[in-house]
Scaffold this motif. Structure first.
Motif, PDB file in Angstrom:
ATOM      1  N   VAL A  98      -8.968 -32.446 -57.914  1.00 17.41           N
ATOM      2  CA  VAL A  98      -9.129 -31.330 -56.988  1.00 17.41           C
ATOM      3  C   VAL A  98      -8.032 -30.318 -57.271  1.00 17.41           C
ATOM      4  O   VAL A  98      -6.841 -30.665 -57.245  1.00 17.41           O
ATOM      5  N   ARG A  99      -8.414 -29.089 -57.562  1.00 19.08           N
ATOM      6  CA  ARG A  99      -7.458 -28.056 -57.954  1.00 19.08           C
ATOM      7  C   ARG A  99      -7.590 -26.859 -57.023  1.00 19.08           C
ATOM      8  O   ARG A  99      -8.698 -26.408 -56.728  1.00 19.08           O
ATOM      9  N   GLN A 100      -6.457 -26.352 -56.565  1.00 16.64           N
ATOM     10  CA  GLN A 100      -6.418 -25.190 -55.686  1.00 16.64           C
ATOM     11  C   GLN A 100      -5.366 -24.207 -56.167  1.00 16.64           C
ATOM     12  O   GLN A 100      -4.193 -24.568 -56.314  1.00 16.64           O
ATOM     13  N   GLY A 101      -5.777 -22.969 -56.422  1.00 14.35           N
ATOM     14  CA  GLY A 101      -4.833 -21.906 -56.674  1.00 14.35           C
ATOM     15  C   GLY A 101      -4.374 -21.287 -55.370  1.00 14.35           C
ATOM     16  O   GLY A 101      -4.809 -21.676 -54.279  1.00 14.35           O
ATOM     17  N   ARG A 333       0.478 -32.485 -56.976  1.00 14.29           N
ATOM     18  CA  ARG A 333       1.573 -31.694 -57.532  1.00 14.29           C
ATOM     19  C   ARG A 333       1.142 -30.251 -57.634  1.00 14.29           C
ATOM     20  O   ARG A 333      -0.059 -29.933 -57.602  1.00 14.29           O
ATOM     21  N   GLY A 334       2.138 -29.355 -57.796  1.00 11.77           N
ATOM     22  CA  GLY A 334       1.837 -27.966 -58.094  1.00 11.77           C
ATOM     23  C   GLY A 334       2.285 -27.008 -57.004  1.00 11.77           C
ATOM     24  O   GLY A 334       2.180 -27.305 -55.820  1.00 11.77           O
ATOM     25  N   LEU A 335       2.788 -25.865 -57.430  1.00  8.64           N
ATOM     26  CA  LEU A 335       3.200 -24.814 -56.507  1.00  8.64           C
ATOM     27  C   LEU A 335       2.140 -23.722 -56.445  1.00  8.64           C
ATOM     28  O   LEU A 335       1.493 -23.538 -55.410  1.00  8.64           O
ATOM     29  N   LEU A 336       1.942 -22.991 -57.541  1.00  6.72           N
ATOM     30  CA  LEU A 336       0.919 -21.949 -57.557  1.00  6.72           C
ATOM     31  C   LEU A 336      -0.471 -22.560 -57.688  1.00  6.72           C
ATOM     32  O   LEU A 336      -1.423 -22.088 -57.067  1.00  6.72           O
ATOM     33  N   GLN A 337      -0.600 -23.591 -58.491  1.00  6.98           N
ATOM     34  CA  GLN A 337      -1.866 -24.296 -58.677  1.00  6.98           C
ATOM     35  C   GLN A 337      -1.666 -25.723 -58.205  1.00  6.98           C
ATOM     36  O   GLN A 337      -0.910 -26.487 -58.788  1.00  6.98           O
ATOM     37  N   ARG A 338      -2.346 -26.096 -57.119  1.00  5.71           N
ATOM     38  CA  ARG A 338      -2.170 -27.420 -56.534  1.00  5.71           C
ATOM     39  C   ARG A 338      -3.205 -28.382 -57.094  1.00  5.71           C
ATOM     40  O   ARG A 338      -4.402 -28.102 -57.075  1.00  5.71           O
ATOM     41  N   TYR A 339      -2.726 -29.514 -57.626  1.00  4.89           N
ATOM     42  CA  TYR A 339      -3.603 -30.515 -58.210  1.00  4.89           C
ATOM     43  C   TYR A 339      -3.578 -31.772 -57.346  1.00  4.89           C
ATOM     44  O   TYR A 339      -2.550 -32.134 -56.768  1.00  4.89           O
ATOM     45  N   SER A 340      -4.706 -32.432 -57.308  1.00  7.25           N
ATOM     46  CA  SER A 340      -4.819 -33.726 -56.646  1.00  7.25           C
ATOM     47  C   SER A 340      -5.794 -34.561 -57.453  1.00  7.25           C
ATOM     48  O   SER A 340      -6.892 -34.102 -57.791  1.00  7.25           O
ATOM     49  N   GLY A 341      -5.400 -35.773 -57.798  1.00 13.53           N
ATOM     50  CA  GLY A 341      -6.276 -36.607 -58.617  1.00 13.53           C
ATOM     51  C   GLY A 341      -5.850 -38.056 -58.555  1.00 13.53           C
ATOM     52  O   GLY A 341      -4.973 -38.446 -57.780  1.00 13.53           O
ATOM     53  N   SER A 342      -6.490 -38.870 -59.374  1.00 12.24           N
ATOM     54  CA  SER A 342      -6.219 -40.298 -59.379  1.00 12.24           C
ATOM     55  C   SER A 342      -6.140 -40.809 -60.811  1.00 12.24           C
ATOM     56  O   SER A 342      -6.657 -40.174 -61.737  1.00 12.24           O
ATOM     57  N   ILE A 343      -5.505 -41.951 -60.976  1.00 11.74           N
ATOM     58  CA  ILE A 343      -5.393 -42.608 -62.275  1.00 11.74           C
ATOM     59  C   ILE A 343      -5.919 -44.030 -62.094  1.00 11.74           C
ATOM     60  O   ILE A 343      -5.217 -44.894 -61.560  1.00 11.74           O
ATOM     61  N   PRO A 344      -7.166 -44.316 -62.484  1.00 11.61           N
ATOM     62  CA  PRO A 344      -7.699 -45.674 -62.328  1.00 11.61           C
ATOM     63  C   PRO A 344      -6.929 -46.673 -63.181  1.00 11.61           C
ATOM     64  O   PRO A 344      -6.642 -46.426 -64.347  1.00 11.61           O
ATOM     65  N   VAL A 345      -6.622 -47.801 -62.584  1.00  8.71           N
ATOM     66  CA  VAL A 345      -5.798 -48.782 -63.277  1.00  8.71           C
ATOM     67  C   VAL A 345      -6.513 -49.346 -64.498  1.00  8.71           C
ATOM     68  O   VAL A 345      -5.912 -49.545 -65.556  1.00  8.71           O
ATOM     69  N   GLU A 346      -7.843 -49.590 -64.367  1.00  4.42           N
ATOM     70  CA  GLU A 346      -8.534 -50.220 -65.494  1.00  4.42           C
ATOM     71  C   GLU A 346      -8.678 -49.296 -66.682  1.00  4.42           C
ATOM     72  O   GLU A 346      -9.042 -49.723 -67.780  1.00  4.42           O
ATOM     73  N   LYS A 347      -8.371 -47.977 -66.500  1.00 10.25           N
ATOM     74  CA  LYS A 347      -8.434 -47.042 -67.623  1.00 10.25           C
ATOM     75  C   LYS A 347      -7.088 -46.895 -68.331  1.00 10.25           C
ATOM     76  O   LYS A 347      -6.996 -46.237 -69.352  1.00 10.25           O
ATOM     77  N   VAL A 348      -6.027 -47.487 -67.769  1.00 10.05           N
ATOM     78  CA  VAL A 348      -4.699 -47.352 -68.369  1.00 10.05           C
ATOM     79  C   VAL A 348      -4.638 -48.142 -69.668  1.00 10.05           C
ATOM     80  O   VAL A 348      -4.954 -49.329 -69.706  1.00 10.05           O
TER      81      VAL A 348
END
Length: 571
Positions: A98-101, A333-348
């Protein structure tokens, strides 16, 4: 099918309008030189007509775009003249980003991108949906992906801020009624959503018997499992990370600006260099003034690139937070562009600890995870789990995450250091040769001073040698390499795709070899594939055989245990 936010119709209309207006413009320009009746005065009307047609196409594209969350796939349908329907299985979905400027945050909008394992780009992008809809999609897709892959979607029973009542209740300790009731109320929706709604036995207000009533459509309204915060980048650490990191994107940005405004920038550099003896202009000047201009320009370029890198890193990792939902890492994370996401464990695929000389001096390091596919950081499948923290803390994170024991590194044989001495001596000789050639076509004198680069050869060879190492563990292979950006990569054996023994002409003469360990991660553009450099040939073959045997053993054990292989408990 669900539609995007109505604002998307406006953005698509502008986007396609600006794109299509050039079609009639180029046609008019091309035809005006061939057919006399066609006049350049038609340009404004042609551009307006192209814009209107493009805007109309954008609006129709909006109405023809739809998406839906189904039990087995995430479906996207798009296209005006040529329809395209995509069914993305949850098993392949790696991340819902999810990304927000800044402008999008003001309007309460967001861009949702669906990223899949093995893809080189986003599989689907929704521009734009409301922030609440983006959060709903992220939660539902993450939950369904966890169900398909057999992962837990609830946090571990380890107590967090809101889990103390449950822990006391299960251990038999007395608890306050209000705490137990509140805990039961929080769990009630998720328990009831999986069960059948009991059929009513009383007639409704219209007098219809139960058999004539239609069941209410099922809604997927289970609340997202509690997020457990694992790491937050503090202001001091963010500043240290920004000051001690150089981004390749900053170099590209400065080079692009210089390309666009070369003349103006050269004028500024000439003005800055003149107080130090630089030339008044590029047409007049001697070798000394040109040398001053070169030095001043280089210093200014380095300073400006560094400042751009600091600003870029600060804005990118502002308010970085890493958490856990079930068996997934979640980050923001992010100041001007806000990011939200996930890191699936089984893909590591692997975990890498990174540091540079400045970070090592202050005893800080970062932690990156390599995933099997596309990542949102424009860097393949590599994503930052901990941008910067105390080195001891990062090492504890790594050991807890992977289960690897503290490695005892083996170094290449001393013969490898001699090889690096020869290699860097050849590079220094090439530098001196280039300066000598320049001196013959320019007024440059004392070219022999360039031989000072040979003084850097012994320390460079030594630093290259001492930062190489590898460790062959019971369940993991650990590889360390690099000085300016040292990387220590932990690779579980079951994640290894191939192990290749590589020998150059010089290595064959010295009886050395390098082992290239490849995983399913796509991060190979900025970082080279993990490689054990310049070990004895027999050691390389032994490591190769050991890795192959332990790979097969690990695969058999995982098949029996059906284990994802990584723990996400950092406590």
């Amino acid at each position: 099918m669900n539609r995007l936010h109505p604002f998307s119709a406006f953005t698509y209309a502008i986007q396609y309008g600006l794109l299509w207006l050039w079609i009639p413009v180029f046609l008019v320009i091309g035809l005006a030189g061939v057919f006399e009746p066609v006049s350049m005065a038609w340009l404004p009307f042609g551009a307006l007509l192209g814009f209107l047609l493009g805007a109309a196409y954008g609006v129709v594209y909006y109405y023809r775009f739809g998406y839906a969350v189904t039990p087995d796939t995430f479906d996207v349908a798009s296209g005006v003249f040529a329809r395209r329907s995509r069914e993305i299985p949850y098993r392949r979905i790696q991340n819902v980003d999810v990304r927000q400027g800044v402008f999008q945050r003001l309007l309460g909008l967001a861009v949702v991108t669906i990223e899949t394992a093995g893809g080189g780009s986003s599989e689907a992008a929704l521009s734009f949906v409301s922030k609440s809809e983006a959060d709903r999609l992220q939660h539902q897709i993450r939950r369904r992906t966890a169900q398909v892959n057999g992962r837990s979607e609830t946090p571990s029973t380890e107590p967090t801020e809101g889990e103390a009542p449950r822990e006391r209740a299960e251990s038999g300790e007395p608890t306050e009624p209000s705490e137990v009731d509140a805990e039961a109320e929080r769990e009630a929706p998720s328990e009831s959503s999986e069960s059948e709604v009991p059929a009513p036995t009383e007639p409704d207000e219209a007098g219809r018997p139960p058999a004539e009533r239609r069941p209410a459509p099922s809604t997927d309204r289970r609340p997202e499992p509690q997020r457990k915060r694992l790491f937050a980048l503090e202001s001091r650490e963010l500043l240290l990370y920004s000051l001690t990191t150089l981004r390749p994107a900053a170099i590209a940005a400065v080079g692009f600006v210089f390309f666009l405004a070369t003349d103006s920038i050269l004028e500024v550099l000439l003005t800055i260099s003149q107080p130090f003896g630089g030339p008044e202009d590029l047409a007049t000047g001697d070798a000394q003034s040109y040398g001053v201009l070169t030095v001043v320009s280089a210093i200014n370029g380095i300073v400006i690139t560094y400042l751009v890198s600091v600003a870029y890193t600060f804005a990118t990792y502002y308010d970085f937070q890493l958490g856990r939902v079930g068996d997934d890492f979640v980050y923001e994370r992010g100041l001007l562009q806000r990011y939200s996401g996930s890191i699936p464990v089984e893909k590591v695929q692997s975990v890498t600890v990174t540091d540079n000389p400045l970070q090592r001096a202050i005893e800080y390091a970062g932690l990156w995870v390599e995933t099997a596919g596309y990542g949102p950081d424009s860097s393949g499948g590599s994503q930052s789990a901990v941008p910067l923290a105390r080195t001891a803390h990062v090492h504890r994170f790594t050991e807890t995450l992977t289960g690897v024991e503290t490695p005892k590194f083996e170094s290449p044989p001393p013969l490898a250091r001699r090889r690096y001495l020869v290699r860097y001596s050849l590079i220094a000789a090439v530098v001196v040769g280039i300066v000598f050639a320049i001196a013959h076509v320019t007024p440059l004198e004392r070219w022999y001073l360039a031989a000072i680069v040979f003084a850097a050869v012994p320390p460079a060879a030594h630093l290259r040698y001492v930062h190489l190492g590898y460790y062959v563990g019971e369940d993991h292979l650990v590889i360390r390499r690099g000085f300016w950006r040292r990387r220590t990569t932990v690779i579980p054996y079951y994640r290894i795709q191939t192990v290749t023994t590589r020998r150059s002409i010089f290595q064959r003469r010295l009886g050395l070899a390098s082992l290239v360990v490849d995983t399913a991660s796509s991060r190979t553009f900025f970082w080279a594939t993990p490689t054990i450099y310049d070990v004895d040939l027999e050691d390389a073959r032994d490591t190769h055989r050991t890795g192959r045997k332990r790979l097969q053993s690990a695969l058999r054990e995982r098949a029996r245990a059906d284990d994802v292989g990584f723990s996400v408990d950092f406590t």
